[in-house]
Write a protein that holds these residues in place. Structure first.
Motif, PDB file in Angstrom:
ATOM      1  N   SER A 118      10.030  44.576  57.520  1.00 55.26           N
ATOM      2  CA  SER A 118      10.960  44.433  56.398  1.00 55.26           C
ATOM      3  C   SER A 118      11.189  45.771  55.715  1.00 55.26           C
ATOM      4  O   SER A 118      10.297  46.619  55.679  1.00 55.26           O
ATOM      5  CB  SER A 118      10.397  43.461  55.361  1.00 55.26           C
ATOM      6  N   ASP A 119      12.378  45.929  55.150  1.00 57.19           N
ATOM      7  CA  ASP A 119      12.669  47.043  54.255  1.00 57.19           C
ATOM      8  C   ASP A 119      12.339  46.594  52.842  1.00 57.19           C
ATOM      9  O   ASP A 119      12.669  45.457  52.449  1.00 57.19           O
ATOM     10  CB  ASP A 119      14.156  47.430  54.298  1.00 57.19           C
ATOM     11  N   MET A 165       9.254  47.127  37.737  1.00 56.78           N
ATOM     12  CA  MET A 165      10.396  47.323  38.597  1.00 56.78           C
ATOM     13  C   MET A 165      10.302  46.308  39.740  1.00 56.78           C
ATOM     14  O   MET A 165       9.363  46.338  40.525  1.00 56.78           O
ATOM     15  CB  MET A 165      10.393  48.777  39.071  1.00 56.78           C
ATOM     16  N   PRO A 166      11.266  45.388  39.852  1.00 50.69           N
ATOM     17  CA  PRO A 166      11.247  44.390  40.941  1.00 50.69           C
ATOM     18  C   PRO A 166      11.546  45.027  42.294  1.00 50.69           C
ATOM     19  O   PRO A 166      12.295  45.998  42.394  1.00 50.69           O
ATOM     20  CB  PRO A 166      12.334  43.409  40.543  1.00 50.69           C
ATOM     21  N   VAL A 167      10.941  44.453  43.302  1.00 50.51           N
ATOM     22  CA  VAL A 167      11.135  44.922  44.680  1.00 50.51           C
ATOM     23  C   VAL A 167      11.658  43.758  45.511  1.00 50.51           C
ATOM     24  O   VAL A 167      11.149  42.644  45.434  1.00 50.51           O
ATOM     25  CB  VAL A 167       9.812  45.456  45.271  1.00 50.51           C
ATOM     26  N   ILE A 168      12.679  44.042  46.296  1.00 51.17           N
ATOM     27  CA  ILE A 168      13.272  43.038  47.173  1.00 51.17           C
ATOM     28  C   ILE A 168      12.895  43.379  48.615  1.00 51.17           C
ATOM     29  O   ILE A 168      12.989  44.529  49.037  1.00 51.17           O
ATOM     30  CB  ILE A 168      14.798  42.997  47.010  1.00 51.17           C
TER      31      ILE A 168
END
Length: 74
Positions: free
Chosen positions: A69-70, A1-4
């Motif tokens: 950062s979020d 699962m990619p995280v931004i």
């Protein structure tokens, strides 16, 4: 699962040496400056920290940029 990562705030911290303790270790205090534009270049933030350091009573031992950062999963 990619995280931004999305920057939400940025700040500047000056670490200053206010003296020495009984064991001869440096006493470090922090001077914090909030609301630095997240898109400001690191060199510009450093230059501001350097100029603010010249106004301090004590010597500056470090200039730090703090970014919050979020993290959002997609």
């Amino acid at each position: 699962m990619p995280v931004i990562s999305s920057v939400v705030s940025s700040g500047l911290r000056l670490m200053v040496q206010t003296g020495m303790d009984d064991e001869g270790l440096p006493i470090i205090r922090t001077r914090s400056f909030n609301r630095v534009k997240p898109q400001a270049a690191d060199e510009a933030v450093y230059n501001v920290g350097d100029k603010l350091g010249e106004l301090q009573q004590y010597p500056v031992t470090a200039i730090r940029r703090v970014t919050e950062s979020d993290l959002i999963s997609q």
